[in-house]
Design a protein around this motif. Structure first.
Motif, PDB file in Angstrom:
ATOM      1  N   ARG B 537      65.615  52.903  90.856  1.00 36.61           N
ATOM      2  CA  ARG B 537      65.422  54.396  91.061  1.00 36.61           C
ATOM      3  C   ARG B 537      66.685  55.186  91.148  1.00 36.61           C
ATOM      4  NH1 ARG B 537      61.181  52.264  94.541  1.00 36.61           N
ATOM      5  NH2 ARG B 537      62.555  51.540  96.133  1.00 36.61           N
ATOM      6  N   ALA B 538      67.874  54.742  91.458  1.00 39.62           N
ATOM      7  CA  ALA B 538      69.062  55.483  91.589  1.00 39.62           C
ATOM      8  C   ALA B 538      69.399  55.733  89.986  1.00 39.62           C
ATOM      9  CB  ALA B 538      70.259  54.835  92.386  1.00 39.62           C
ATOM     10  N   ALA B 539      69.337  54.675  89.229  1.00 38.82           N
ATOM     11  CA  ALA B 539      70.098  54.592  87.811  1.00 38.82           C
ATOM     12  C   ALA B 539      68.994  55.654  86.930  1.00 38.82           C
ATOM     13  CB  ALA B 539      70.017  53.340  87.318  1.00 38.82           C
ATOM     14  N   ALA B 540      67.560  55.414  87.337  1.00 39.42           N
ATOM     15  CA  ALA B 540      66.718  56.296  86.785  1.00 39.42           C
ATOM     16  C   ALA B 540      67.117  57.592  86.878  1.00 39.42           C
ATOM     17  CB  ALA B 540      65.119  56.101  87.107  1.00 39.42           C
ATOM     18  N   ASP B 541      67.508  58.261  88.224  1.00 39.01           N
ATOM     19  CA  ASP B 541      67.872  59.475  88.295  1.00 39.01           C
ATOM     20  C   ASP B 541      68.980  59.954  87.377  1.00 39.01           C
ATOM     21  OD1 ASP B 541      65.882  59.808  90.014  1.00 39.01           O
ATOM     22  OD2 ASP B 541      67.274  59.548  91.862  1.00 39.01           O
ATOM     23  N   VAL B 542      70.007  58.992  87.270  1.00 42.77           N
ATOM     24  CA  VAL B 542      71.218  59.142  86.497  1.00 42.77           C
ATOM     25  C   VAL B 542      70.736  59.407  85.155  1.00 42.77           C
ATOM     26  CG1 VAL B 542      73.447  58.123  85.797  1.00 42.77           C
ATOM     27  CG2 VAL B 542      73.042  57.922  88.024  1.00 42.77           C
ATOM     28  N   LEU B 543      69.911  58.543  84.660  1.00 43.52           N
ATOM     29  CA  LEU B 543      69.462  58.658  83.328  1.00 43.52           C
ATOM     30  C   LEU B 543      68.896  60.090  82.820  1.00 43.52           C
ATOM     31  CD1 LEU B 543      67.823  55.436  82.303  1.00 43.52           C
ATOM     32  CD2 LEU B 543      70.194  56.127  81.988  1.00 43.52           C
ATOM     33  N   GLU B 544      68.084  60.438  84.162  1.00 45.10           N
ATOM     34  CA  GLU B 544      67.454  62.017  84.001  1.00 45.10           C
ATOM     35  C   GLU B 544      68.557  62.875  83.842  1.00 45.10           C
ATOM     36  OE1 GLU B 544      63.548  63.545  85.016  1.00 45.10           O
ATOM     37  OE2 GLU B 544      64.413  61.615  84.149  1.00 45.10           O
ATOM     38  N   VAL B 557      76.716  45.474  89.504  1.00 41.87           N
ATOM     39  CA  VAL B 557      75.620  45.708  90.614  1.00 41.87           C
ATOM     40  C   VAL B 557      75.122  44.197  90.674  1.00 41.87           C
ATOM     41  CG1 VAL B 557      73.408  46.653  90.995  1.00 41.87           C
ATOM     42  CG2 VAL B 557      75.141  48.010  89.661  1.00 41.87           C
ATOM     43  N   ARG B 558      74.930  43.422  89.588  1.00 43.62           N
ATOM     44  CA  ARG B 558      74.556  42.112  89.742  1.00 43.62           C
ATOM     45  C   ARG B 558      75.147  41.407  90.470  1.00 43.62           C
ATOM     46  NH1 ARG B 558      72.108  39.235  86.258  1.00 43.62           N
ATOM     47  NH2 ARG B 558      70.966  40.135  84.776  1.00 43.62           N
ATOM     48  N   GLU B 559      76.608  41.329  90.393  1.00 41.53           N
ATOM     49  CA  GLU B 559      77.561  40.641  91.134  1.00 41.53           C
ATOM     50  C   GLU B 559      77.185  41.034  92.691  1.00 41.53           C
ATOM     51  OE1 GLU B 559      78.814  38.115  90.084  1.00 41.53           O
ATOM     52  OE2 GLU B 559      80.323  38.067  92.033  1.00 41.53           O
ATOM     53  N   ALA B 560      77.300  42.344  92.887  1.00 38.92           N
ATOM     54  CA  ALA B 560      77.071  42.663  94.229  1.00 38.92           C
ATOM     55  C   ALA B 560      75.903  42.068  95.043  1.00 38.92           C
ATOM     56  CB  ALA B 560      77.193  44.063  94.368  1.00 38.92           C
ATOM     57  N   VAL B 561      74.738  42.042  94.088  1.00 38.87           N
ATOM     58  CA  VAL B 561      73.550  41.411  94.669  1.00 38.87           C
ATOM     59  C   VAL B 561      73.869  40.059  94.896  1.00 38.87           C
ATOM     60  CG1 VAL B 561      71.087  41.458  94.467  1.00 38.87           C
ATOM     61  CG2 VAL B 561      72.241  43.615  93.837  1.00 38.87           C
ATOM     62  N   ARG B 562      74.264  39.271  93.922  1.00 37.90           N
ATOM     63  CA  ARG B 562      74.383  38.005  94.036  1.00 37.90           C
ATOM     64  C   ARG B 562      75.275  37.556  94.891  1.00 37.90           C
ATOM     65  NH1 ARG B 562      76.404  33.609  89.485  1.00 37.90           N
ATOM     66  NH2 ARG B 562      77.764  35.381  88.894  1.00 37.90           N
ATOM     67  N   ARG B 563      76.362  38.317  95.467  1.00 32.19           N
ATOM     68  CA  ARG B 563      77.219  38.028  96.645  1.00 32.19           C
ATOM     69  C   ARG B 563      76.356  38.220  97.888  1.00 32.19           C
ATOM     70  NH1 ARG B 563      82.476  37.652  96.784  1.00 32.19           N
ATOM     71  NH2 ARG B 563      82.562  39.450  98.585  1.00 32.19           N
ATOM     72  N   GLU B 581      76.057  50.594  98.794  1.00 27.60           N
ATOM     73  CA  GLU B 581      77.021  51.719  98.257  1.00 27.60           C
ATOM     74  C   GLU B 581      76.957  51.748  96.792  1.00 27.60           C
ATOM     75  OE1 GLU B 581      79.706  51.639 102.206  1.00 27.60           O
ATOM     76  OE2 GLU B 581      80.534  51.136 100.124  1.00 27.60           O
ATOM     77  N   LEU B 582      77.342  50.455  96.227  1.00 32.63           N
ATOM     78  CA  LEU B 582      77.367  50.560  94.842  1.00 32.63           C
ATOM     79  C   LEU B 582      76.064  50.966  94.167  1.00 32.63           C
ATOM     80  CD1 LEU B 582      79.754  49.300  93.060  1.00 32.63           C
ATOM     81  CD2 LEU B 582      78.458  47.261  92.900  1.00 32.63           C
ATOM     82  N   VAL B 583      74.952  50.350  94.714  1.00 28.10           N
ATOM     83  CA  VAL B 583      73.646  50.836  94.166  1.00 28.10           C
ATOM     84  C   VAL B 583      73.563  52.369  94.020  1.00 28.10           C
ATOM     85  CG1 VAL B 583      71.205  50.808  94.657  1.00 28.10           C
ATOM     86  CG2 VAL B 583      72.274  48.636  94.522  1.00 28.10           C
ATOM     87  N   ALA B 584      73.901  52.989  95.353  1.00 28.46           N
ATOM     88  CA  ALA B 584      73.863  54.489  95.221  1.00 28.46           C
ATOM     89  C   ALA B 584      74.693  55.019  94.289  1.00 28.46           C
ATOM     90  CB  ALA B 584      73.941  54.771  96.780  1.00 28.46           C
ATOM     91  N   GLU B 585      75.723  54.421  94.102  1.00 23.74           N
ATOM     92  CA  GLU B 585      76.845  55.121  93.232  1.00 23.74           C
ATOM     93  C   GLU B 585      76.297  55.076  91.590  1.00 23.74           C
ATOM     94  OE1 GLU B 585      81.115  53.163  92.098  1.00 23.74           O
ATOM     95  OE2 GLU B 585      80.643  53.266  94.107  1.00 23.74           O
ATOM     96  N   VAL B 586      75.578  53.923  91.483  1.00 25.09           N
ATOM     97  CA  VAL B 586      75.363  53.805  90.034  1.00 25.09           C
ATOM     98  C   VAL B 586      76.618  53.529  89.024  1.00 25.09           C
ATOM     99  CG1 VAL B 586      73.782  54.325  88.003  1.00 25.09           C
ATOM    100  CG2 VAL B 586      73.121  54.966  90.515  1.00 25.09           C
ATOM    101  N   PRO B 587      77.258  52.846  89.179  1.00 22.97           N
ATOM    102  CA  PRO B 587      78.661  52.355  88.387  1.00 22.97           C
ATOM    103  C   PRO B 587      78.266  52.587  86.963  1.00 22.97           C
ATOM    104  CG  PRO B 587      78.047  50.356  89.292  1.00 22.97           C
ATOM    105  CD  PRO B 587      76.904  51.411  89.820  1.00 22.97           C
ATOM    106  N   ARG B 588      79.290  53.537  86.205  1.00 20.91           N
ATOM    107  CA  ARG B 588      79.152  53.579  84.718  1.00 20.91           C
ATOM    108  C   ARG B 588      80.290  53.700  84.329  1.00 20.91           C
ATOM    109  NH1 ARG B 588      76.615  59.375  86.523  1.00 20.91           N
ATOM    110  NH2 ARG B 588      76.700  58.228  88.634  1.00 20.91           N
ATOM    111  N   GLY B 589      80.438  53.469  82.929  1.00 18.77           N
ATOM    112  CA  GLY B 589      81.713  53.549  82.075  1.00 18.77           C
ATOM    113  C   GLY B 589      82.164  54.820  81.162  1.00 18.77           C
ATOM    114  N   GLU B 590      82.927  54.737  80.496  1.00 20.48           N
ATOM    115  CA  GLU B 590      83.236  55.741  79.458  1.00 20.48           C
ATOM    116  C   GLU B 590      82.046  56.375  78.459  1.00 20.48           C
ATOM    117  OE1 GLU B 590      86.045  57.371  79.819  1.00 20.48           O
ATOM    118  OE2 GLU B 590      86.137  56.273  81.468  1.00 20.48           O
ATOM    119  N   PRO B 591      81.865  57.346  78.130  1.00 17.42           N
ATOM    120  CA  PRO B 591      80.893  57.637  77.244  1.00 17.42           C
ATOM    121  C   PRO B 591      80.810  56.820  75.918  1.00 17.42           C
ATOM    122  CG  PRO B 591      82.036  59.736  77.845  1.00 17.42           C
ATOM    123  CD  PRO B 591      82.850  58.557  78.394  1.00 17.42           C
ATOM    124  N   ALA B 592      79.605  56.692  75.417  1.00 15.66           N
ATOM    125  CA  ALA B 592      79.451  55.777  74.409  1.00 15.66           C
ATOM    126  C   ALA B 592      80.645  56.071  73.148  1.00 15.66           C
ATOM    127  CB  ALA B 592      78.083  56.092  73.678  1.00 15.66           C
TER     128      ALA B 592
END
Lengths: 471, 620
Positions: B537-544, B557-563, B581-592
């Protein structure tokens, strides 16, 4: 037990079955001796005892047998197999008759041919390693003492050859006494000769016994051969304290014999005409593998079967798979490319592997290594399929690397041709292949394991050197 | 021969074996033998039961190997049908298909089983401290609790008035008793002991059926979340070989939330039983900290043990389960595999030359199977004090060739309240438990959903629904990808695929051999699932907002959930907070324009997220 009784003539005969009328005394499972008019002497077994009809199953060729003229002696003895350590180094028929021109074994002891079920509370968990010398088995589908691990072959695939290689190459770490029993079921005269030439006089023969049931032998003998072998194996394992490996090929021939006899007995046919009790019958063979608590020795089985039409849902592989602890599956595609042994890693599995690998048993970090090879190879195989549609160029980088890995894995690890490899050699080849990949592609291996096997080593090590050898 | 006590000693002709064909024996004269009456066959006293009579002839099926049995050997009636001995001492025992302790058989005949053992289920030497709860002069009815015995530290074994034994209590005393010693008597002179007997093929009477009110919590995420079974419910677990039926059954035996577990190993592997037998005395019940063996009864008939006993073993197991249910306990019966039971039925039927139904199985297969399933349930137990007991039934089915259209699977599907279909494709991908979420179902979802909402998290039903929907959408999208390739996907579809993959790999897959992961309390199951759904949901908002999907970094995110999944109890809250926290933040990297590496192929390791030492990785 009961004294022998002689019947002159039988009421009826059908296939391998003789029907005796009005038996007052008969013992279920007792041994019968049959004299024909022309003086041939056959052996048989009572498979049904009744006041009205007693049925004797003849264990040899019944061609030309005239029911009115035979003399049947019910011996009162149950079917047993002669067993003894002196049977190592020898060759027998499926019926336990010597084929090596040496005298009948004195048979220090005899054991019931069909064995007795091992009491589950007296079983020990299989947990020790057997080295077959085959990388893809020792490394990725490790055989453990007391396990039953079948090979699923296909028509024209080298299942029998793999069996022979295991018979030759199998070893036990340390100095425990070790014996291998090979049971050939329904093999051709040509194959029989090949086996005899190959094993006779070779130095592995001293720890090996061969039971050779040929295609031309009576059908029923095919049902006895594995039982003779297993009775000997039980004796060596649990009376003599040896580690015993029984390799049998081809179980599909065995099952066809079972079907033939079942039809002669007019039993209700099940799937594809195989009898409904085939599961139980196969279990009565395979479940004889095991380790007994508080005793030295173990009985391990590697049965080889042919999947008709490569169909893994055929009753023979299917019922076998329900009983055994995993399976080694041969792949046609690999065979076509000339790789030996053509083992398809993806559907292959050894369920008891975890208990038999690791630092003290095989090599350190064995499990993580195997999981990582499986994971990358599996990804590579998926990528190979995708590439067939979208082309290699359309693959993401990691998939492209996995695809290359899959090729190298099949050619350098799965394929070993004539060579015998120790488990250490096998595992090292695998590490070499893994070191070619970026660390990020190896998610199944944690840093601690990697520090022992990956970093600090020459990144252009074994794997890469071999790559340059390729055409 | 007269009367029902049989034996034919009084001058009448003694019954003798007249025919032996495999597991079938005919004996005559036995004119008065009752159907399913137990008989002892031959000099060595092989156990068998009458399954057909014809004039003077009785047809007997043998629970033991008939090799060596001779025509003319004596056959003796016992006057009763195959019965289970019930009483304190059952817990922790390992019985063969007809109730003989395998340990005693081993003492008699060594590591290999010889037929003819007469070992009894309950130890006559051992004594139990009985505490009465009723007193002399009181009137008691069948099923009333007379008192109890502390069978294990966790289980107060309720001693009930026998089903045929109401009346006025003349005396009852506390003290140390062996199971066959009188603990009291009724006014009419009948003695009471701790020992009960019950014919295994007859269901023990149950009172009113009660609606399911809670789930049988398995600690397995895919079951608890997607396909929950109610306490008193029944589930069928079909799967071809190698799909992990036995691991599922054994995992439930370890972690399933029940007071008593009865495990029936019916026609399966000896080495697997050896594994269970070596582990259970050492493993702890996650709830009580006691050895698992203390709440377990094992009924074992491996595939090379006699076929007829395989058929009986299921009935024995379910009778023992009903007995503990009657004490007001929550009992689970795990049977592996009901197909071997059905095959034993087929083998006998074929030897009797009955007209076969489908695939050689007798025409009464579905009926018999249905009757077994009907013995599960949550019931008000007759007798006072008022109490409810539950018997949950979970049976593995082994369809030949993995073909679910075969008769045993089909008959099971008709009567089971839930199906956990195991899929060989998933098993090949090493996705365990290999439960196919498309073909599996549960009819208990509604009743159990309420319990989960009340006890675990109010939004449990919504989380479950969203998870299922995510998996459904993923399937549809995958079909499209297979047709037209991944390039055609919109960014929100890619996000959906990534979320579904997280759900499959981090929630539905569960490692039965990892000490932390093997048992997942419902709270953790809910937490893990919510994290993934929230991330989507959070990431969908970011895409939006116009961010491209390739910029999302899902690795951390995967790693955090796995932990969170691998967290020891004392670190769970802290790790959960960080993951949230990480989920809410939706970590992202540099532009394409960077690596161009699609993130849905990101490696499992959180290589570019916040540095987290993977010190306690459970690993697969």
């Amino acid at each position: 037990m009961t004294i022998p009784r002689v019947h002159h003539g039988v009421a009826a005969a059908r296939g391998p079955l003789l029907f005796l009328d009005g038996t007052r005394r008969a013992v279920m499972g007792e041994w019968a001796e049959i004299e024909t008019e022309e003086g041939r002497s056959l052996r048989g077994q009572v498979i049904e005892a009744g006041r009205e009809v007693t049925v004797v199953q003849v264990l040899e060729e019944t061609l030309g047998l005239a029911p009115g003229d035979v003399e049947v002696t019910l011996t009162g003895r149950l079917a047993t197999a002669a067993v003894g350590r002196e049977m190592l180094g020898r060759v027998f028929s499926g019926n336990g008759v010597p084929l090596d021109d040496l005298p009948e074994p004195a048979g220090a002891e005899s054991r019931p041919l069909s064995g007795r079920p091992m009491n589950p509370v007296r079983r020990d968990r299989p947990s020790d390693f057997i080295e077959t010398g085959i990388s893809v088995i020792d490394g990725m589908n490790t055989l453990v003492r007391g396990q039953k691990l079948p090979v699923f072959s296909g028509p024209g695939l080298p299942g029998l050859e793999l069996a022979a290689r295991v018979v030759e190459g199998a070893r036990i770490p340390g100095d425990r006494p070790f014996a291998v029993i090979f049971v050939a079921l329904g093999i051709t005269e040509r194959e029989t000769r090949r086996f005899l030439d190959r094993f006779r006089g070779s130095d592995v023969m001293t720890r090996t016994t061969l039971f050779l049931n040929r295609a031309a032998d009576p059908t029923i003998e095919r049902l006895l051969a594995p039982r003779h072998a297993l009775s000997l194996a039980e004796h060596l394992a649990f009376d003599e304290g040896m580690e015993v490996l029984v390799v049998s090929a081809d179980i599909t021939h065995y099952c066809e014999a079972l079907r033939e006899i079942s039809a002669a007995r007019e039993e209700m046919p099940g799937r594809r005409g195989f009898p409904g009790h085939m599961y139980t019958d196969l279990a009565s063979l395979f479940e004889r593998a095991g380790v007994v608590e508080g005793r030295d020795g173990s009985l391990t089985q590697m049965p080889v079967l042919t999947m008709p039409n490569d169909d893994i849902t055929h009753p023979v592989p299917d019922l076998t798979g329900y009983i055994t602890e995993g399976q080694i599956v041969l792949g046609r595609e690999l065979h076509r490319r000339g790789l030996f042994p053509p083992v398809d890693v993806l559907p292959s599995l050894s369920r008891l592997m975890n208990a038999g690998v690791g630092e003290e048993k095989t090599v350190a970090d064995h499990r993580a290594w195997a999981d990582q090879l499986y994971a990358v190879y599996s990804r590579g195989r998926d990528a190979r399929e995708t590439a067939a549609i979208v082309g290699e160029g359309g693959l993401p980088d990691e998939d492209r690397r996995a695809l290359e890995f899959a090729d190298r894995f099949e050619e350098a690890f799965v394929h070993q041709g004539e060579e015998r490899r120790t488990v250490e050699e096998s595992v090292e080849i695998g590490w070499g292949l893994l070191r070619d990949l970026p660390r990020d592609d190896l998610g199944r291996i944690d840093d601690e394991v990697w520090s022992r096997h990956g970093e600090g080593r020459d990144r252009s090590g074994a794997g890469r050197t071999e790559r340059e050898d390729e055409p | 021969m007269s009367g029902a006590d049989g034996g034919g000693r009084d001058g009448a002709a003694e019954a003798r074996v007249t025919r032996v064909a495999g597991a079938l024996v005919e004996a005559a004269p036995l004119p008065a033998a009752a159907l399913y009456e137990q008989v002892l066959v031959g000099e060595s006293g092989l156990a068998g039961e009458v399954i057909r009579t014809r004039g003077e002839i009785a047809v007997v099926q043998l629970f033991e190997d008939s090799d060596g049995l001779e025509l003319g050997e004596p056959v003796e009636r016992t006057g009763s049908t195959l019965t289970a001995e019930l009483g304190p001492g059952l817990l922790g025992s390992v019985l063969d298909g007809v109730g003989r302790p395998l340990e005693l058989i081993a003492d008699e005949t060594g590591p290999f089983i010889e037929p003819g053992s007469s070992a009894r289920t309950l130890d006559r030497e051992r004594t139990w401290a009985f505490t009465p709860e009723r007193s002399a002069g009181e009137e008691v009815a069948p099923g009333d609790v007379l008192g109890h015995v502390r069978e294990t530290p966790e289980i107060a074994h309720q001693v009930l008035v026998p089903r045929d034994g109401g009346g006025i209590l003349a005396g009852i005393d506390g003290g140390e008793y062996a199971v066959d010693e009188p603990i009291g008597r009724m006014e009419d002179g009948r003695e009471l002991t701790l020992l009960r007997r019950w014919p295994v093929r007859r269901p023990r009477p149950a009172g009113e059926r009660l609606p399911a009110d809670r789930p049988f919590v398995t600690g397995q995420r895919v079951f608890d979340l997607l396909f929950p079974v109610a306490e008193g419910g029944s589930v069928s677990v079909p799967g071809g070989f190698g799909t992990g039926k036995t691991v599922v059954e054994q995992t439930l035996a370890r972690y399933g939330d029940a007071d008593v577990i009865v495990y029936v190993g019916c026609g399966e592997r000896g080495n697997e039983m050896a594994e269970l037998l070596s582990e259970f005395p050492e493993l702890e019940d996650p709830r009580t900290g006691r050895p698992l063996m203390e709440r377990t009864v094992l009924v074992v008939n491996t595939s090379n043990m006699p076929v007829v006993a395989r058929e009986a073993s299921v009935y024995l197991g379910i009778t023992i389960a009903e007995y503990y249910r009657d004490m007001g306990l929550r009992v689970a019966l795990l049977a592996d595999s009901i197909s071997r039971w059905a095959e034993a039925l087929r083998e006998i039927s074929s030897r009797l030359q009955e007209m076969p139904g489908e695939e050689g199985y007798p025409t009464y297969l579905a009926d018999r199977l249905g009757k077994i399933y009907e013995r599960s349930g949550r019931v008000r137990v007759p007798g006072s004090p008022e109490r409810a007991g539950a018997l949950t039934l979970i049976t593995a089915v082994s369809p030949p060739g993995g073909d679910f259209s075969e008769p045993v699977t089909q008959a099971s599907l008709r009567v089971a309240g839930g199906v956990w279909a195991l899929d060989s494709e998933l098993a090949n991908q090493r996705h365990y438990p290999a439960v196919d979420w498309e073909t599996s179902y549960s009819l208990y979802e509604e009743q159990t959903g309420e319990w989960f909402a009340g006890e675990v998290a109010p939004d449990w039903p919504e989380v479950r629904r969203d998870a299922l929907e995510l998996l459904d959408r993923e399937r549809d999208l995958r079909e499209i990808v297979n047709l037209v390739g991944p390039e055609s996907l919109e960014d929100d579809d890619r996000l959906l695929l990534e979320a579904a993959r997280m759900l499959r790999e981090l929630v539905l897959a569960q490692n039965a051999f990892d000490p932390v992961d093997a048992y997942s309390p419902p709270e953790k199951t809910h937490l893990l699932t919510s994290l993934i759904l929230d991330y989507r949901r959070a990431a969908a908002d970011v895409l939006e907002e116009g961010v491209e999907f390739v910029r999302l970094k899902t690795g951390p995110v995967r790693e955090a959930v796995r932990r969170v999944r691998q967290a020891p109890e004392d670190e769970l809250d802290e790790r959960a907070r960080r993951a949230q926290e990480l989920v809410a933040e939706v970590p992202r990297g540099e532009p394409a324009g960077g690596t161009g590496k699609p993130t849905d192929e990101a490696p499992e390791r959180g290589d570019d997220g916040e540095p987290e030492p993977p010190e306690e990785e459970g690993g697969p």
